[in-house]
Design a protein around this motif. Structure first.
Motif: not given
Length: 390
Positions: A112-132
């Motif tokens: 799935k598309d993730l807000p990284v690089g030019k797609h990431g900003n203060a309003e659309n960003r990755i705040t963490g992750a979870r390993l399952v």
């Protein structure tokens, strides 16, 4: 950490159950208990946020109250609370790379598309992750923060839903949603062969002797096939509930007490139960359909699309005629056909469709259930007199 936090919550008076007090209790526990100090502080805060979100979901009527978690009933997972440390890079159309603390660089499947690089900003960003971890391996789920527009009220029609086993989901407008077997014939044959192999190897093990590696490997193969079936069932459940939430503005379901429905029929020594084997098979079928999970998905998906979900009492919905309202036992001619015993009515039709119509009728009569402090309360609509009679 979750269980200690829940125990603290139960011991504290209601006026002291606050986020600040819970945070102070966690900090003190990390100083007093050695193994809690090994857990990163950010991971402890993630548990605290998740716990309070679980209570908010309960107070809003979207889920049950939080409870203690068992080690063998809970999916093994590890939180990575800091999104800036992940350093996510897409290296291929199907693969990406991320940094995991204390592990290093890992590769994951890009689905799935993730807000990284030019797609990431203060309003659309990755705040963490979870390993399952599950029987199929390790997976990573990214937590994304984004701004969403408040949905407009859904203008779709009202629909009642009846859940079952032969027909998993039946709607009041005649639509049905079904599914086949979750495993193919070849996979079911392999599962049976593995279960027999595990039983044979377990039979030759002496009492108190540690299980062999072969037996553990067989158990892992069995768990992998069952996890594959569970994943397919969950995928069907998500697709079905999304389709319903998109098509209808008001969704009405039955308030089923599933825990009582799947209770064992074995009985006691003084009063043994009857048809115990048949009741056990019925319990397995009910648990396999995961009716409670369907309602939970419909609750947040209808809200996301601007709709609403309501629950009505489940008593008598399958025995009541949707045409005349008469409730008579023995109205089923077969598993799928309902025939009204009222001589003035005589309506006949699909039994699941009839029950779904009754569910929708109860909502329109004002008999909706609203959650109040963990219990269901019947809300009756006030009858308004006609203008000529006022």
């Amino acid at each position: 950490m979750w269980n200690l936090l829940h125990a603290w919550w139960q011991m504290m008076p209601k006026e002291k159950r606050t986020l600040v007090n819970a945070d102070a209790a966690i900090r003190q526990a990390r100083e007093d208990i050695g193994f809690l100090a090994i857990l990163p502080a950010q991971a402890s805060q993630a548990v605290l946020k998740t716990y309070f979100q679980a209570w908010k979901n309960c107070w809003d009527g979207r889920a049950d109250a939080p409870n203690f978690k068992g080690r063998f009933r809970t999916v093994m997972s590890v939180d990575v609370p800091q999104g800036r440390d992940l350093n996510i890079v897409r290296v291929h159309r199907r693969w990406g790379m991320a940094n995991i603390p204390k592990i290093g660089r890992i590769r994951f499947r890009w689905t799935k598309d993730l807000p990284v690089g030019k797609h990431g900003n203060a309003e659309n960003r990755i705040t963490g992750a979870r390993l399952v971890k599950d029987p199929l391996g390790w997976h990573i789920a990214f937590r994304v923060q984004t701004l969403e527009v408040t949905p407009e009220p859904h203008q779709g029609p009202e629909v009642g839903i009846d859940v079952g086993i032969t027909v998993p989901i039946a709607l009041s407008d005649g639509e049905t949603y079904g599914h086949g077997e979750w495993l193919t014939d070849r996979e079911k044959a392999k599962l049976l062969r593995l279960e027999r192999r595990a039983a044979q190897r377990k039979r030759h093990r002496k009492p108190g002797e540690q299980a062999s590696r072969r037996l553990h490997r067989t158990y892992d193969q069995i768990a992998g096939l069952r996890a594959k079936a569970k994943r397919r069932a969950l995928d069907w459940q998500h697709q079905t509930t999304t389709a319903i939430a998109c098509a209808y503005g008001t969704v009405v379901v039955e308030a089923l007490t599933i825990a009582n429905m799947v209770r064992s029929g074995r009985g006691t020594i003084e009063e043994p139960g009857q048809n115990v084997a048949q009741k056990s098979g019925l319990n397995r079928s009910i648990s396999g359909e995961a009716w409670g999970g369907t309602v939970v998905m419909l609750a947040y998906k209808t809200a996301r699309h601007g709709g609403t979900l309501h629950k009505v009492p489940a008593a008598g919905t399958s025995l009541r005629c949707s045409a005349c309202g008469l409730t008579t036992p023995g109205s089923w001619e077969s598993q799928a056909v309902f025939v009204c015993k009222n001589p003035d009515c005589g309506w006949s039709g699909n039994a699941d469709h009839n029950a779904a119509l009754n569910v929708l009728h109860l909502y329109r009569m004002g008999l909706a259930l609203i959650p109040a402090a963990g219990r269901a309360v019947v809300r009756r609509a006030k009858r308004v007199k006609p203008a000529a009679a006022r």
